[in-house]
Write a protein that holds these residues in place. Structure first.
Motif, PDB file in Angstrom:
ATOM      1  N   LEU A  22      14.972  16.402 -26.970  1.00 18.19           N
ATOM      2  CA  LEU A  22      13.748  15.512 -27.347  1.00 18.19           C
ATOM      3  C   LEU A  22      13.331  16.298 -28.869  1.00 18.19           C
ATOM      4  O   LEU A  22      12.656  15.606 -29.736  1.00 18.19           O
ATOM      5  CB  LEU A  22      12.448  15.837 -26.607  1.00 18.19           C
ATOM      6  CG  LEU A  22      12.799  15.434 -25.077  1.00 18.19           C
ATOM      7  CD1 LEU A  22      11.319  15.576 -24.384  1.00 18.19           C
ATOM      8  CD2 LEU A  22      13.027  14.035 -25.084  1.00 18.19           C
ATOM      9  N   GLY A  23      14.001  17.194 -29.202  1.00 20.62           N
ATOM     10  CA  GLY A  23      13.925  17.631 -30.815  1.00 20.62           C
ATOM     11  C   GLY A  23      12.609  18.199 -31.151  1.00 20.62           C
ATOM     12  O   GLY A  23      12.509  18.479 -32.005  1.00 20.62           O
ATOM     13  N   ASP A  24      12.084  18.929 -30.127  1.00 19.52           N
ATOM     14  CA  ASP A  24      10.959  20.026 -30.249  1.00 19.52           C
ATOM     15  C   ASP A  24      11.049  20.810 -29.374  1.00 19.52           C
ATOM     16  O   ASP A  24      11.706  20.902 -28.428  1.00 19.52           O
ATOM     17  CB  ASP A  24       9.461  19.113 -30.481  1.00 19.52           C
ATOM     18  CG  ASP A  24       9.172  18.527 -29.261  1.00 19.52           C
ATOM     19  OD1 ASP A  24       9.252  19.162 -28.277  1.00 19.52           O
ATOM     20  OD2 ASP A  24       8.976  17.307 -29.108  1.00 19.52           O
ATOM     21  N   ALA A  25      10.025  21.968 -29.702  1.00 26.09           N
ATOM     22  CA  ALA A  25       9.799  23.000 -28.546  1.00 26.09           C
ATOM     23  C   ALA A  25       8.546  23.167 -27.999  1.00 26.09           C
ATOM     24  O   ALA A  25       7.960  24.207 -27.648  1.00 26.09           O
ATOM     25  CB  ALA A  25      10.092  24.081 -29.297  1.00 26.09           C
ATOM     26  N   ALA A  26       7.640  22.225 -27.703  1.00 22.26           N
ATOM     27  CA  ALA A  26       6.434  22.073 -27.183  1.00 22.26           C
ATOM     28  C   ALA A  26       6.574  22.332 -25.600  1.00 22.26           C
ATOM     29  O   ALA A  26       7.589  22.218 -24.978  1.00 22.26           O
ATOM     30  CB  ALA A  26       6.192  20.555 -27.159  1.00 22.26           C
ATOM     31  N   PRO A  27       5.626  22.849 -25.030  1.00 26.42           N
ATOM     32  CA  PRO A  27       5.598  23.447 -23.633  1.00 26.42           C
ATOM     33  C   PRO A  27       5.477  21.900 -22.722  1.00 26.42           C
ATOM     34  O   PRO A  27       4.857  20.983 -23.317  1.00 26.42           O
ATOM     35  CB  PRO A  27       4.347  24.279 -23.620  1.00 26.42           C
ATOM     36  CG  PRO A  27       3.439  23.602 -24.704  1.00 26.42           C
ATOM     37  CD  PRO A  27       4.282  23.653 -25.726  1.00 26.42           C
ATOM     38  N   SER A  28       5.900  22.110 -21.561  1.00 29.05           N
ATOM     39  CA  SER A  28       6.023  21.152 -20.688  1.00 29.05           C
ATOM     40  C   SER A  28       5.511  21.208 -19.437  1.00 29.05           C
ATOM     41  O   SER A  28       5.524  22.293 -19.042  1.00 29.05           O
ATOM     42  CB  SER A  28       7.454  20.445 -20.692  1.00 29.05           C
ATOM     43  OG  SER A  28       8.202  20.263 -21.686  1.00 29.05           O
ATOM     44  N   ASP A  29       4.854  20.197 -18.695  1.00 25.58           N
ATOM     45  CA  ASP A  29       4.591  20.076 -17.294  1.00 25.58           C
ATOM     46  C   ASP A  29       5.509  19.214 -16.556  1.00 25.58           C
ATOM     47  O   ASP A  29       5.657  18.053 -16.982  1.00 25.58           O
ATOM     48  CB  ASP A  29       3.038  19.806 -17.095  1.00 25.58           C
ATOM     49  CG  ASP A  29       1.966  20.537 -17.974  1.00 25.58           C
ATOM     50  OD1 ASP A  29       2.417  21.680 -18.150  1.00 25.58           O
ATOM     51  OD2 ASP A  29       0.820  19.992 -18.161  1.00 25.58           O
ATOM     52  N   LEU A  30       5.961  19.854 -15.499  1.00 30.98           N
ATOM     53  CA  LEU A  30       6.970  18.940 -14.762  1.00 30.98           C
ATOM     54  C   LEU A  30       6.432  18.996 -13.341  1.00 30.98           C
ATOM     55  O   LEU A  30       6.006  20.133 -12.777  1.00 30.98           O
ATOM     56  CB  LEU A  30       8.491  19.462 -14.868  1.00 30.98           C
ATOM     57  CG  LEU A  30       9.161  19.235 -16.298  1.00 30.98           C
ATOM     58  CD1 LEU A  30       8.968  20.704 -16.980  1.00 30.98           C
ATOM     59  CD2 LEU A  30      10.540  19.021 -16.040  1.00 30.98           C
ATOM     60  N   ASP A  31       6.748  17.882 -12.732  1.00 36.13           N
ATOM     61  CA  ASP A  31       6.786  18.001 -10.884  1.00 36.13           C
ATOM     62  C   ASP A  31       7.674  17.260 -10.581  1.00 36.13           C
ATOM     63  O   ASP A  31       8.085  16.165 -11.157  1.00 36.13           O
ATOM     64  CB  ASP A  31       5.382  17.561 -10.781  1.00 36.13           C
ATOM     65  CG  ASP A  31       4.895  16.140 -11.001  1.00 36.13           C
ATOM     66  OD1 ASP A  31       5.257  15.369 -10.110  1.00 36.13           O
ATOM     67  OD2 ASP A  31       4.376  15.764 -12.152  1.00 36.13           O
ATOM     68  N   MET A  32       8.315  17.807  -9.375  1.00 39.82           N
ATOM     69  CA  MET A  32       9.424  16.666  -8.900  1.00 39.82           C
ATOM     70  C   MET A  32       9.113  16.730  -7.147  1.00 39.82           C
ATOM     71  O   MET A  32       8.716  17.705  -6.722  1.00 39.82           O
ATOM     72  CB  MET A  32      10.807  17.316  -8.838  1.00 39.82           C
ATOM     73  CG  MET A  32      11.977  16.665  -8.503  1.00 39.82           C
ATOM     74  SD  MET A  32      13.686  17.400  -8.662  1.00 39.82           S
ATOM     75  CE  MET A  32      13.570  18.634  -7.545  1.00 39.82           C
TER      76      MET A  32
ATOM     77  N   GLY B 180       8.209  13.657 -12.766  1.00 34.76           N
ATOM     78  CA  GLY B 180       7.390  13.674 -13.776  1.00 34.76           C
ATOM     79  C   GLY B 180       7.590  14.469 -14.878  1.00 34.76           C
ATOM     80  O   GLY B 180       7.317  15.772 -14.700  1.00 34.76           O
ATOM     81  N   LEU B 181       7.355  14.171 -16.274  1.00 30.18           N
ATOM     82  CA  LEU B 181       7.225  15.039 -17.242  1.00 30.18           C
ATOM     83  C   LEU B 181       6.062  14.640 -18.303  1.00 30.18           C
ATOM     84  O   LEU B 181       5.907  13.717 -18.585  1.00 30.18           O
ATOM     85  CB  LEU B 181       8.611  15.094 -17.908  1.00 30.18           C
ATOM     86  CG  LEU B 181       8.750  15.930 -19.354  1.00 30.18           C
ATOM     87  CD1 LEU B 181       8.598  17.276 -19.288  1.00 30.18           C
ATOM     88  CD2 LEU B 181       9.866  15.444 -20.061  1.00 30.18           C
TER      89      LEU B 181
END
Length: 355
Positions: A214-224, A259-260
């Protein structure tokens, strides 16, 4: 003996009877607790012996069993696992650990461990995992398990891999503010397909793979949310033998929702993954995005220009995604160790065999 004397003795009997009954109950409960403690110790020794016969040697340093009167606690000053089931020796060590069960509910275990965890891995790899708190909950039954949950706060995982023959190491790290995992038998498919439901989530994760895409280093919230079929293959542990049994039994991971959330970016996906004959991840994931302009440097608009031909009969899904404000992407395909987005091969490192 006069009637008055008999009355006084009867009154004293009822005065002291509750204390005597309480003493008897305490003695009986203590006997039951020490019997339970002995059985726990026997089960632990038998389990360690079975694991050793399977090539996995567990050591609980300075083991002690306590918790009297209402709990059973097994404490270790440190836990070590040495396994040869991956070909090269694998050694995993962690700090103090404790497993606790209430004496009235022995099937519900609470486990806590202190980090860091360090690992010596095949191919001269090494890794470590640290955390601020780790707790697991296991609800066991006579035939298996009812639910397994794991909560890890502030996990940081690092993998070090030799980079060439000059002794340099390539270091990869992932971190998160919170990670949770939950497993339970699938109500429809557990008996026929040995299927278990898996729910994973992480908050504030820093994932280099996503940074590159995605070209950036932002924090992510993921759920699967997913279902794993042929899960009995892993009763022997997570090792090459188990993975090969799982692959040959046509085991797979059916992702019902992924989901991201990453700043303004959003992704939703579903699909199926497994292992190919070369033991690499393989399968297909269908995704839709919002707030993402490029994937691996390729404009999302260009990717979706020929969407109708690429998605084939998935028009209904595309309409549903559009209604939710999402732009559907071409299928993400893992094939022959490469990652494709529609017909385009993404500029990522080839996928390595898991074993």
């Amino acid at each position: 003996m006069t009637a008055a004397t008999t009355a006084r003795r009867n009154s004293r009997f009822w005065l002291y009877a509750p204390f005597g009954l309480l003493a008897l109950l305490a003695i009986g409960w203590s006997a039951l607790w020490f019997m339970a403690r002995g059985k726990v110790e026997q089960h632990l020794d038998a389990g360690i012996a079975r694991e050793a016969a399977a090539g996995r040697n567990w050591t609980c340093r300075d083991r002690s069993i306590g918790g009297y009167p209402f709990r059973i606690e097994v404490r270790c000053a440190g836990v070590t696992l040495v396994s040869s089931r991956w070909g090269d020796e694998v050694k995993i060590e962690t700090g103090p650990a404790v497993a606790v069960a209430q004496a009235t509910a022995p099937g519900h275990l609470i486990l806590q461990a202190t980090g860091p965890l360090t690992a010596t891995l095949p191919a001269k790899q090494s890794g470590d995992l640290s955390w601020s708190a780790l707790e697991a909950s296991l609800r066991l039954t006579t035939t298996g398990f009812e639910r397994i949950s794991l909560v890890v706060r502030d996990p940081v995982a690092t993998l070090r891999t030799p980079d060439g023959g000059d002794g340099n190491l390539r270091t990869e790290s992932v971190r998160s503010a919170l990670f949770e995992a939950h497993l339970r038998p699938n109500q429809q498919g557990y008996a026929s397909q040995q299927a278990i439901d898996v729910a994973l989530s992480t908050k504030g994760a820093i994932l280099p793979v996503l940074d590159g895409l995605l070209g950036d280093a932002a924090p992510s919230d993921l759920d699967m949310q997913a279902t794993v079929s042929q899960s009995f293959a892993f009763r022997r542990g997570f090792n090459p033998d188990a993975l090969e049994s799982w692959r040959t039994a046509n085991g797979g991971v059916e992702i019902t929702r992924l989901g991201l959330l990453r700043g303004a970016a959003r992704l939703e996906a579903s699909g199926r993954l497994g292992l190919d004959e070369a033991h690499r991840p393989a399968g297909q994931v269908d995704a839709a995005v919002a707030g993402i302009e490029r994937v691996a440097g390729i404009r999302v608009g260009g990717l979706t220009a020929g969407l109708g031909a690429l998605l084939g009969g998935r028009a209904n899904a595309a309409q549903s995604n559009a209604a939710a404000g999402l732009t559907p992407l071409p299928p993400l395909v893992l094939r022959e160790g490469r990652v494709f987005l529609g017909p385009l091969r993404l500029p990522l490192q080839p996928l390595r065999p898991l074993y």
